[in-house]
Motif scaffolding. Structure first.
Motif, short mmCIF file in Angstrom:
data_model
loop_
_atom_site.label_atom_id
_atom_site.label_comp_id
_atom_site.label_asym_id
_atom_site.label_seq_id
_atom_site.Cartn_x
_atom_site.Cartn_y
_atom_site.Cartn_z
N PRO A 21 -18.14 0.89 13.50
CA PRO A 21 -18.83 -0.38 13.74
C PRO A 21 -19.79 -0.69 12.59
O PRO A 21 -20.52 0.18 12.13
CB PRO A 21 -19.60 -0.13 15.04
CG PRO A 21 -18.82 0.94 15.72
CD PRO A 21 -18.30 1.82 14.62
N SER A 22 -19.73 -1.92 12.12
CA SER A 22 -20.55 -2.30 10.97
C SER A 22 -21.89 -2.91 11.37
O SER A 22 -22.62 -3.40 10.53
CB SER A 22 -19.78 -3.27 10.07
OG SER A 22 -19.35 -4.39 10.80
N GLY A 23 -22.20 -2.86 12.66
CA GLY A 23 -23.47 -3.40 13.12
C GLY A 23 -23.66 -3.18 14.60
O GLY A 23 -22.93 -2.40 15.23
N ASP A 58 -23.18 5.17 12.83
CA ASP A 58 -24.30 4.28 12.54
C ASP A 58 -24.74 3.43 13.73
O ASP A 58 -25.42 2.43 13.55
CB ASP A 58 -23.95 3.35 11.37
CG ASP A 58 -23.81 4.11 10.06
OD1 ASP A 58 -24.57 5.09 9.85
OD2 ASP A 58 -22.94 3.75 9.25
N THR A 59 -24.35 3.79 14.93
CA THR A 59 -24.74 3.02 16.11
C THR A 59 -25.31 3.96 17.17
O THR A 59 -25.07 5.16 17.14
CB THR A 59 -23.55 2.27 16.73
OG1 THR A 59 -22.61 3.22 17.25
CG2 THR A 59 -22.88 1.35 15.74
N ASP A 60 -26.04 3.40 18.12
CA ASP A 60 -26.50 4.21 19.24
C ASP A 60 -26.37 3.47 20.57
O ASP A 60 -26.79 3.96 21.61
CB ASP A 60 -27.91 4.71 19.04
CG ASP A 60 -28.94 3.60 19.03
OD1 ASP A 60 -28.54 2.41 19.05
OD2 ASP A 60 -30.14 3.90 18.99
N TYR A 61 -25.76 2.29 20.55
CA TYR A 61 -25.62 1.52 21.78
C TYR A 61 -24.49 0.52 21.64
O TYR A 61 -24.29 -0.06 20.58
CB TYR A 61 -26.92 0.77 22.11
CG TYR A 61 -26.85 0.03 23.41
CD1 TYR A 61 -27.02 0.69 24.62
CD2 TYR A 61 -26.57 -1.33 23.44
CE1 TYR A 61 -26.92 0.03 25.83
CE2 TYR A 61 -26.48 -2.01 24.65
CZ TYR A 61 -26.65 -1.32 25.83
OH TYR A 61 -26.54 -1.99 27.02
N VAL A 89 -20.76 10.04 18.83
CA VAL A 89 -21.22 9.22 19.94
C VAL A 89 -22.63 9.68 20.33
O VAL A 89 -22.85 10.85 20.59
CB VAL A 89 -20.25 9.35 21.15
CG1 VAL A 89 -20.73 8.53 22.33
CG2 VAL A 89 -18.84 8.96 20.74
N SER A 90 -23.57 8.74 20.36
CA SER A 90 -24.95 9.08 20.72
C SER A 90 -25.04 9.47 22.19
O SER A 90 -24.13 9.19 22.98
CB SER A 90 -25.88 7.89 20.44
OG SER A 90 -25.67 6.88 21.41
N GLU A 91 -26.14 10.09 22.56
CA GLU A 91 -26.34 10.45 23.97
C GLU A 91 -26.29 9.21 24.86
O GLU A 91 -25.71 9.25 25.95
CB GLU A 91 -27.69 11.16 24.15
CG GLU A 91 -27.69 12.57 23.62
CD GLU A 91 -29.01 13.27 23.86
OE1 GLU A 91 -29.65 13.01 24.91
OE2 GLU A 91 -29.40 14.09 23.02
N HIS A 92 -26.88 8.13 24.40
CA HIS A 92 -26.88 6.90 25.18
C HIS A 92 -25.46 6.36 25.35
O HIS A 92 -25.07 5.94 26.45
CB HIS A 92 -27.78 5.85 24.51
CG HIS A 92 -27.98 4.64 25.35
ND1 HIS A 92 -27.26 3.49 25.17
CD2 HIS A 92 -28.80 4.42 26.41
CE1 HIS A 92 -27.63 2.61 26.06
NE2 HIS A 92 -28.56 3.14 26.83
N GLU A 93 -24.68 6.37 24.28
CA GLU A 93 -23.29 5.90 24.36
C GLU A 93 -22.46 6.81 25.26
O GLU A 93 -21.61 6.32 26.02
CB GLU A 93 -22.68 5.84 22.95
CG GLU A 93 -23.29 4.74 22.10
CD GLU A 93 -22.98 4.87 20.63
OE1 GLU A 93 -22.97 3.83 19.94
OE2 GLU A 93 -22.75 6.00 20.14
N GLN A 94 -22.70 8.12 25.19
CA GLN A 94 -21.99 9.05 26.07
C GLN A 94 -22.32 8.76 27.54
O GLN A 94 -21.44 8.81 28.40
CB GLN A 94 -22.34 10.49 25.73
CG GLN A 94 -21.70 10.98 24.47
CD GLN A 94 -22.00 12.43 24.18
OE1 GLN A 94 -22.23 13.22 25.08
NE2 GLN A 94 -22.00 12.80 22.91
N GLU A 95 -23.58 8.45 27.81
CA GLU A 95 -23.99 8.13 29.17
C GLU A 95 -23.27 6.88 29.69
O GLU A 95 -22.82 6.85 30.83
CB GLU A 95 -25.51 7.94 29.23
CG GLU A 95 -26.04 7.67 30.61
CD GLU A 95 -25.92 8.87 31.55
OE1 GLU A 95 -25.95 8.65 32.78
OE2 GLU A 95 -25.78 10.01 31.07
N ILE A 96 -23.13 5.87 28.84
CA ILE A 96 -22.41 4.65 29.22
C ILE A 96 -20.96 4.99 29.57
O ILE A 96 -20.42 4.52 30.58
CB ILE A 96 -22.47 3.60 28.10
CG1 ILE A 96 -23.91 3.08 27.95
CG2 ILE A 96 -21.50 2.45 28.37
CD1 ILE A 96 -24.13 2.24 26.71
N LEU A 97 -20.32 5.81 28.74
CA LEU A 97 -18.93 6.20 29.02
C LEU A 97 -18.82 6.97 30.32
O LEU A 97 -17.88 6.77 31.10
CB LEU A 97 -18.36 7.01 27.85
CG LEU A 97 -18.17 6.25 26.54
CD1 LEU A 97 -17.74 7.19 25.43
CD2 LEU A 97 -17.17 5.12 26.71
#
Length: 127
Positions: A21-23, A58-61, A89-97
């Motif tokens: 992701p570029s942003g 480069d992302t966290d959400y 994958v950030s912790e926050h992104e893992q939580e969403i998944l």
């Protein structure tokens, strides 16, 4: 996200496309999603690639629209008998998944190198 900025930076290693992701992916518009899916499908077709790594270095959400994008990409990749792997994958992104039970659809690797290794050992089809 700027309408002129592509949603992903795309790299290729053999028959694997690496999408980064570029942003910010938290507020995607549906037109951005449709354009991104179309662009990735074209890239897969033109390169003969079947496998995708989504690298979130480069992302966290990401938001619900991004989840829809991932599912659309996954359905296409599966239709060409490919596989899709997530990495960095950030912790926050893992939580969403986990909350959406989508963590069961995709392998999640800690690093890009691990994702590449996973595909190379799991899908020995000349990657």
């Amino acid at each position: 996200m700027n309408a002129q900025q592509p949603l992903f930076e795309i790299d290729q290693q053999g028959r694997i496309l690496i999408l980064s992701p570029s942003g910010n992916m938290s507020t995607l518009e549906l037109t951005s999603l449709d354009n991104a899916v179309h662009d990735v499908k074209q890239q897969l077709q033109s390169t003969g690639s079947r496998h995708v790594i989504l690298d979130f270095v480069d992302t966290d959400y990401y938001g619900s629209t991004a989840l829809g994008l991932f599912i659309k990409l996954w359905k296409y990749v599966r239709s060409v008998e490919g596989d899709m792997v997530f990495c960095n994958v950030s912790e926050h992104e893992q939580e969403i998944l986990k909350l959406t039970h989508l963590d069961n659809l995709w392998t999640i690797c800690p690093t890009l190198e691990d994702a590449l290794q996973h595909l190379q050992t799991r899908l020995p089809d000349g990657i």
